[in-house]
Scaffold this motif. Structure first.
Motif, PDB file in Angstrom:
ATOM      1  N   UNK A   1      -4.772  -9.416   2.353  1.00  8.01           N
ATOM      2  CA  UNK A   1      -3.775  -8.357   2.423  1.00  8.01           C
ATOM      3  C   UNK A   1      -4.489  -7.067   2.788  1.00  8.01           C
ATOM      4  N   UNK A   2      -3.929  -6.343   3.733  1.00  8.58           N
ATOM      5  CA  UNK A   2      -4.545  -5.081   4.150  1.00  8.58           C
ATOM      6  C   UNK A   2      -4.447  -4.016   3.058  1.00  8.58           C
ATOM      7  N   UNK A   3      -3.542  -4.190   2.095  1.00 10.10           N
ATOM      8  CA  UNK A   3      -3.340  -3.171   1.061  1.00 10.10           C
ATOM      9  C   UNK A   3      -4.061  -3.471  -0.253  1.00 10.10           C
ATOM     10  N   UNK A   4      -4.764  -4.592  -0.292  1.00 13.08           N
ATOM     11  CA  UNK A   4      -5.454  -4.968  -1.531  1.00 13.08           C
ATOM     12  C   UNK A   4      -6.944  -5.113  -1.267  1.00 13.08           C
TER      13      UNK A   4
ATOM     14  N   UNK B   1      -5.728 -20.481  -7.073  1.00 15.78           N
ATOM     15  CA  UNK B   1      -5.169 -19.142  -6.960  1.00 15.78           C
ATOM     16  C   UNK B   1      -5.972 -18.317  -5.972  1.00 15.78           C
ATOM     17  N   UNK B   2      -5.508 -17.103  -5.724  1.00 10.94           N
ATOM     18  CA  UNK B   2      -6.217 -16.169  -4.852  1.00 10.94           C
ATOM     19  C   UNK B   2      -6.677 -15.006  -5.727  1.00 10.94           C
ATOM     20  N   UNK B   3      -7.979 -14.881  -5.915  1.00 15.19           N
ATOM     21  CA  UNK B   3      -8.537 -13.790  -6.717  1.00 15.19           C
ATOM     22  C   UNK B   3      -8.660 -12.564  -5.823  1.00 15.19           C
ATOM     23  N   UNK B   4      -8.159 -11.435  -6.333  1.00 21.72           N
ATOM     24  CA  UNK B   4      -8.229 -10.161  -5.615  1.00 21.72           C
ATOM     25  C   UNK B   4      -9.254  -9.299  -6.329  1.00 21.72           C
ATOM     26  N   UNK B   5     -10.333  -8.958  -5.637  1.00 21.12           N
ATOM     27  CA  UNK B   5     -11.406  -8.164  -6.232  1.00 21.12           C
ATOM     28  C   UNK B   5     -11.124  -6.673  -6.053  1.00 21.12           C
ATOM     29  N   UNK B   6     -11.372  -5.907  -7.092  1.00 21.47           N
ATOM     30  CA  UNK B   6     -11.176  -4.451  -7.080  1.00 21.47           C
ATOM     31  C   UNK B   6      -9.796  -4.044  -6.560  1.00 21.47           C
ATOM     32  N   UNK B   7      -8.730  -4.556  -7.176  1.00 19.76           N
ATOM     33  CA  UNK B   7      -7.389  -4.220  -6.686  1.00 19.76           C
ATOM     34  C   UNK B   7      -7.030  -2.773  -6.996  1.00 19.76           C
ATOM     35  N   UNK B   8      -6.151  -2.191  -6.203  1.00 21.68           N
ATOM     36  CA  UNK B   8      -5.639  -0.859  -6.544  1.00 21.68           C
ATOM     37  C   UNK B   8      -4.688  -0.986  -7.735  1.00 21.68           C
TER      38      UNK B   8
ATOM     39  N   UNK C   1       6.284  -4.713  -4.024  1.00 20.16           N
ATOM     40  CA  UNK C   1       6.017  -5.826  -3.106  1.00 20.16           C
ATOM     41  C   UNK C   1       4.958  -5.390  -2.100  1.00 20.16           C
ATOM     42  N   UNK C   2       4.074  -6.319  -1.791  1.00 23.16           N
ATOM     43  CA  UNK C   2       2.961  -6.044  -0.881  1.00 23.16           C
ATOM     44  C   UNK C   2       2.863  -7.153   0.162  1.00 23.16           C
TER      45      UNK C   2
END
Length: 159
Positions: A76-79, A121-128, A135-136
């Protein structure tokens, strides 16, 4: 010269006709293996407390097509940076386990892959900072189907 042209005309015409039929056949998608038909539903991201180092996104991937496809990665470009991960349970230790990277996930023909806590799952590192209900955009990338874009909803907890 006229005899040569007459001699070449029939095979040349037949070859052109066969080529035209072959092009028409392949353009219908009927040639070769039928493609997968991927849809992604139930896209959700777990809201993480401010300053947490990671959070997780989950998706349900359905393949209504007659051939398998392979999920290669999600982003995701926003995460932050996203990684496909799977929780591996440790037997007999009483611990929940560890997560290992996953390089690809097969989605069988006519099948479904459900991502869920304790599994894939999909781990998101350093999320905002994320707000429940937000919704993203997310993209899941497949070997055959290419990019499948979805909107993932931020939820308070795992269902």
């Amino acid at each position: 010269m006229g005899n040569v042209l007459r001699a070449v005309a029939a095979p040349l015409g037949a070859s052109c006709g066969a080529l035209a039929l072959l092009v028409a056949y392949t353009s219908t998608g009927a040639a070769g293996e039928a493609p997968p038909r991927i849809t992604v539903v139930d896209a959700r991201i777990i809201a993480a407390p401010a300053g947490s180092g990671s959070t997780t996104a989950y998706f349900e991937v359905r393949n209504a097509g007659p051939s398998k496809d392979t999920l290669l990665y999600a982003d995701s470009t926003e995460l932050g940076v996203s990684q496909l991960r799977r929780t591996v349970r440790r037997t007999g230790t009483g611990r929940t386990g560890r997560t290992d990277p996953v390089w690809a996930v097969d989605v069988p023909a006519g099948g479904t892959v459900r991502m869920a806590p304790g599994g894939l799952g999909v781990v998101i590192l350093d999320p905002p900072e994320l707000t429940t209900g937000q919704t993203l955009p997310y993209s899941l990338w497949f070997r055959q189907s290419g990019r499948v874009a979805v909107r993932a909803t931020v939820t308070e907890s795992v269902r």
